[in-house]
Design an enzyme around this catalytic site. Structure first.
Site, PDB file in Angstrom:
ATOM      1  N   SER A 148     -54.329 -33.877   9.348  1.00 43.42           N
ATOM      2  CA  SER A 148     -53.798 -33.758  10.709  1.00 43.42           C
ATOM      3  C   SER A 148     -53.387 -35.139  11.182  1.00 43.42           C
ATOM      4  CB  SER A 148     -54.852 -33.173  11.645  1.00 43.42           C
ATOM      5  OG  SER A 148     -54.339 -33.041  12.958  1.00 43.42           O
TER       6      SER A 148
ATOM      7  N   HIS B 261     -46.646 -34.566  15.953  1.00 42.32           N
ATOM      8  CA  HIS B 261     -47.887 -34.014  15.423  1.00 42.32           C
ATOM      9  C   HIS B 261     -47.549 -33.220  14.165  1.00 42.32           C
ATOM     10  CE1 HIS B 261     -50.139 -30.118  15.159  1.00 42.32           C
ATOM     11  NE2 HIS B 261     -51.154 -30.949  15.047  1.00 42.32           N
TER      12      HIS B 261
ATOM     13  N   HIS C   6     -35.437 -30.109  13.575  1.00 40.83           N
ATOM     14  CA  HIS C   6     -35.515 -28.668  13.354  1.00 40.83           C
ATOM     15  C   HIS C   6     -34.852 -28.264  12.039  1.00 40.83           C
ATOM     16  CE1 HIS C   6     -37.392 -27.001  16.990  1.00 40.83           C
ATOM     17  NE2 HIS C   6     -36.926 -28.095  17.584  1.00 40.83           N
TER      18      HIS C   6
ATOM     19  N   VAL D  66     -51.537 -29.680   8.201  1.00 40.83           N
ATOM     20  CA  VAL D  66     -51.584 -28.676   7.135  1.00 40.83           C
ATOM     21  C   VAL D  66     -53.049 -28.467   6.792  1.00 40.83           C
ATOM     22  CG1 VAL D  66     -49.284 -28.860   6.114  1.00 40.83           C
ATOM     23  CG2 VAL D  66     -51.008 -30.543   5.500  1.00 40.83           C
TER      24      VAL D  66
END
Length: 316
Positions: free
Chosen positions: A90, A104, A161, A107
């Site tokens: 993290s 941020h 994105h 996994v």
């Protein structure tokens, strides 16, 4: 099931990301290895008061427990009382320059063992464990990444994105739209009726299609993080700013704090499971401000963040 490859991937991912961050920061990250009295431990990698990152941390943890905490069983009551293991990476990065976005990424992997196997967690095998009956371990992957700009740039939003979509495309066209919507819904401050940032992707409880495929998708998300984020830092790190922009950055960081302490399931899980507080709260920014009923000036760049960037939209 053999979870050693999952741990090896996560520790390697932490090392790779920290190496890239140290290269652009030009300074080393602190390394703090810790043990958890209830079982397991981790490695926190942290920088504070850097030239680029005012605060940044990349944590690996592998923790174990005898009974699931309430935050993990609220929507899965069948897991109550099971022995469990959780591991993952993290990270949260808070740049100093207000034109550089906060980010941020997380996994993670979770497994809950049958009560009768508490003393022999390796006894059950098989890729079908994710949707298991009571005598099998229940496992799942989760993760994602999201972006929290203070001053919005459409090129940055599209790049972030698109890279998120690229991470998921090899596993089927259906995942990106679902995980983007999940991210928009999750990173939302219900008490403010306001998004934390501009989203990205988020998923949890991933156990369909077998262990190997779920693991591969999680790896792809982790592996795409620096490609999604570091080009944005390279573009914006030298942008001139004044105390006006810093003040707005500190105000918006307050929203980050509110989300993490009120709504974030990971924070609640860490605290409820007796996790290491310093590592859990590493995500909080070092300088934050709150204002009473503050409103942006009409036509300002600050207003544009609220009108053009925070409302959920399709960026690609």
């Amino acid at each position: 099931m053999d979870i050693a490859p999952v741990r090896a991937y996560f520790t390697g991912l932490q090392d790779r990301i920290v190496g890239e961050l140290e290269a652009i920061e030009g300074a080393p990250f602190l390394r703090d290895a810790w043990d958890r009295p209830q079982g397991g431990g981790g490695i926190s990698r942290l920088i504070e008061d850097g030239q680029l990152f005012e605060r940044g941390g990349v944590n690996f943890s592998h923790v174990k427990g005898e009974a699931m905490p309430a935050s993990a069983t609220a929507h899965r009551p069948e897991l109550a009382g099971r022995r469990w293991e959780a591991m993952g990476v993290s990270l949260v990065l808070h740049p100093r320059n207000p034109y550089c976005p906060t980010t941020h990424m997380n996994v993670r992997f979770f497994v809950a063992y049958p009560k009768e196997e508490a003393d022999n967690p390796g006894a059950s095998q098989g890729d079908d464990a994710g949707a298991t009956p009571d005598n099998q371990p229940i496992w799942w992957f989760g993760g994602g990444m999201d972006l929290t700009p203070y001053y919005g740039f459409e090129d940055d939003a599209r790049h972030f994105h698109q890279t998120c979509k690229d991470a998921l495309t090899p596993f089927g066209p259906q995942h990106h739209a679902r995980f983007k919507q999940w991210c928009d819904d999750y990173f939302y401050l219900k008490h403010r009726k306001e998004a934390r940032g501009i989203g990205g992707i988020f998923f949890d409880d991933l156990n369909q299609d077998g262990f190997e495929r779920c693991f591969a998708m999680t790896q792809s998300v982790g592996d795409h993080f620096t490609a999604a984020y570091l080009p944005l830092i390279a573009r914006r790190r030298d942008t001139p700013y004044t105390e006006h922009e810093r003040d707005f950055q500190a105000y918006r960081r307050g929203r980050y704090v509110e989300f993490n302490l009120v709504w974030d399931r990971g924070t609640l899980f860490g605290l409820q499971s007796g996790g290491r507080t310093e590592s859990i709260l590493m995500s909080l920014p070092p300088i934050v401000k709150w204002r009473y009923d503050w409103q942006p000036e009409t036509g300002s760049a600050e207003e544009k963040l609220y009108s053009d960037f925070l409302p959920a939209r399709d960026w690609i």
